[in-house]
Write an enzyme that holds these catalytic residues in place. Structure first.
Site, PDB file in Angstrom:
ATOM      1  N   HIS A 191       0.840  -1.191   0.000  1.00 26.29           N
ATOM      2  CA  HIS A 191       0.000   0.000   0.000  1.00 26.29           C
ATOM      3  C   HIS A 191       0.875   1.240   0.000  1.00 26.29           C
ATOM      4  CE1 HIS A 191      -4.092  -1.708   1.594  1.00 26.29           C
ATOM      5  NE2 HIS A 191      -3.602  -2.395   0.579  1.00 26.29           N
ATOM      6  N   TYR A 244       3.292   6.829  10.326  1.00 23.53           N
ATOM      7  CA  TYR A 244       2.492   5.690   9.876  1.00 23.53           C
ATOM      8  C   TYR A 244       3.382   4.565   9.353  1.00 23.53           C
ATOM      9  CZ  TYR A 244      -1.595   3.322   7.905  1.00 23.53           C
ATOM     10  OH  TYR A 244      -2.584   2.406   7.634  1.00 23.53           O
TER      11      TYR A 244
END
Length: 389
Positions: free
Chosen positions: A72, A384
């Site tokens: 991703h 993240y």
């Protein structure tokens, strides 16, 4: 039986530590109180930081991950009728990989078994002895027979309710904890995900997350009361509420189907200091818990065992305790940064019962700032994908 390091717990932390130590020529034994089938079936998170993936590559445990995992390069935050994608590749030149912890655990166990490593399942009545001495040992029962492992060190990778952390006198530990006034109701279903990347939703009804485990298996969550009863949530009710929170665009691409797993997970933040006492070292959930927002739990555990393996390797190379003394401080420095991010991201995306309109406006202002400032977006992206080791 005699070994250098007794590892308690055969989750990813214990299994990866075992592989790191074996690679360094340090013999070890892994004890797990549950059966192999139980360990391999536990449903857990599935977003891996690039540092975790690189380590699995080095250990020879990433073959199936690269074949079946989903890279991703971004994720979306939805709020106030808007959708904002954060491009991890553009902001950090890196990406995360979606691969279920269940699958990763299976890969690590298969690797350990293939290499003939010492891995004991269904070890009952595990107890730690002499952890504040130079001669610790572990006792347990296997098939009704009493067993003993003498060792130099014990690594506690058996979670916050395990025997390891509970073997340290509570007066010697400092617990920092925050209990959140809600939980996540999660559903696993064999249906295609509604999007090819994760969607974090801040909605008037509460948080929602659209995620996946594979191109044909979806994992969805909605914020709920921590006391919510599963029997009150039929599949139909869950899908209805999820679609409301996702908003019309994402809801239009949701494929409904029967749940194959449904659970309510309470959210909390926990850090235990220090992470070592005598010859016992804590790693992973035995030392810290983070809310699942931002997917830091597994990745933090991996960092812990990297640091611990380096400390133990330093001890055996130099035969002194200097290499061990800094493990806790080094690990905690990174843990607290991840705790901060998980707390912040949870506060940004969830609805708190006692929040007033002023707090709601501040929440929306911060979300808007993230969407309009590359610097703010970069900070989000850097956290993240995982801060540097």
């Amino acid at each position: 039986m005699r070994t250098s390091v007794a590892i308690i717990g055969a989750g990813p932390a214990g299994l990866i530590l075992s592989r790191l130590l074996t690679r360094a020529g340090i013999d070890n034994v892994v004890l797990e109180r549950r059966s192999r089938a139980y360990v391999e079936s536990r449903i857990r998170a599935g977003v891996l930081e690039p540092g975790t993936v690189r380590l699995l590559d080095e250990l020879g445990a990433a073959t199936r991950l690269h074949r079946e995992g989903l890279p991703h390069e971004g994720f979306t935050v939805a709020f106030d009728g808007r959708q904002q994608r954060f491009d991890l590749q553009a902001l950090t030149n890196d990406r995360v990989t979606v691969y279920g912890q269940t699958e990763l655990t299976r890969d690590l166990i298969e690797l350990a078994v293939a290499k003939g490593e010492a891995l004991v399942f269904e070890a009952d009545d595990v107890a730690l002895h002499g952890i504040d001495s130079d001669a610790p040992y572990v006792t347990y029962r296997k098939d009704g027979e009493a067993k003993r492992i003498d060792c130099d060190f014990i690594a506690g990778c058996d979670g916050s309710h395990g025997v390891s952390v509970n073997s340290i006198p509570s007066s010697l530990l400092q617990r920092y904890e925050r209990i959140y006034p809600f939980g996540w109701l999660g559903v696993l279903a064999d249906v295609p995900p509604c999007a090819h990347e994760l969607i974090y939703c801040n909605h008037a009804n509460g948080f929602a997350l659209a995620s996946m485990r594979s191109p044909t298996r979806s994992r969805y969550y909605i914020q709920c009361a921590a006391t919510e009863k599963l029997e009150d949530w039929s599949d139909e009710r869950f899908w209805d509420e999820l679609e409301v929170r996702l908003g019309p665009d994402a809801a239009a691409t949701v494929t409904r189907g029967p749940s194959i797993e449904k659970s309510v997970a309470p959210l909390r933040s926990l850090v235990i200091e220090p992470m070592q006492h005598g010859r016992l070292f804590l790693a992973g959930d035995a030392a810290h818990i983070v809310p699942p927002t931002g997917a830091k739990g597994l990745n933090l555990a991996v960092t812990d065992v990297i640091y611990l393996a380096e400390a133990l390797n330093g001890f055996y190379r130099n035969r002194n305790d200097a290499a061990l003394a800094g493990y806790s401080q080094r690990a905690l420095a990174r843990i607290w940064k991840a705790e901060r991010f998980s707390w912040w991201f949870t506060g940004l995306t969830h609805r708190f019962p006692d929040a007033d309109p002023f707090q709601r406006r501040l929440q929306l202002a911060e979300l808007d700032y993230l969407c309009s400032s590359r610097a703010a977006a970069t900070t989000l992206a850097e956290n993240y994908i995982g801060l540097p080791l």
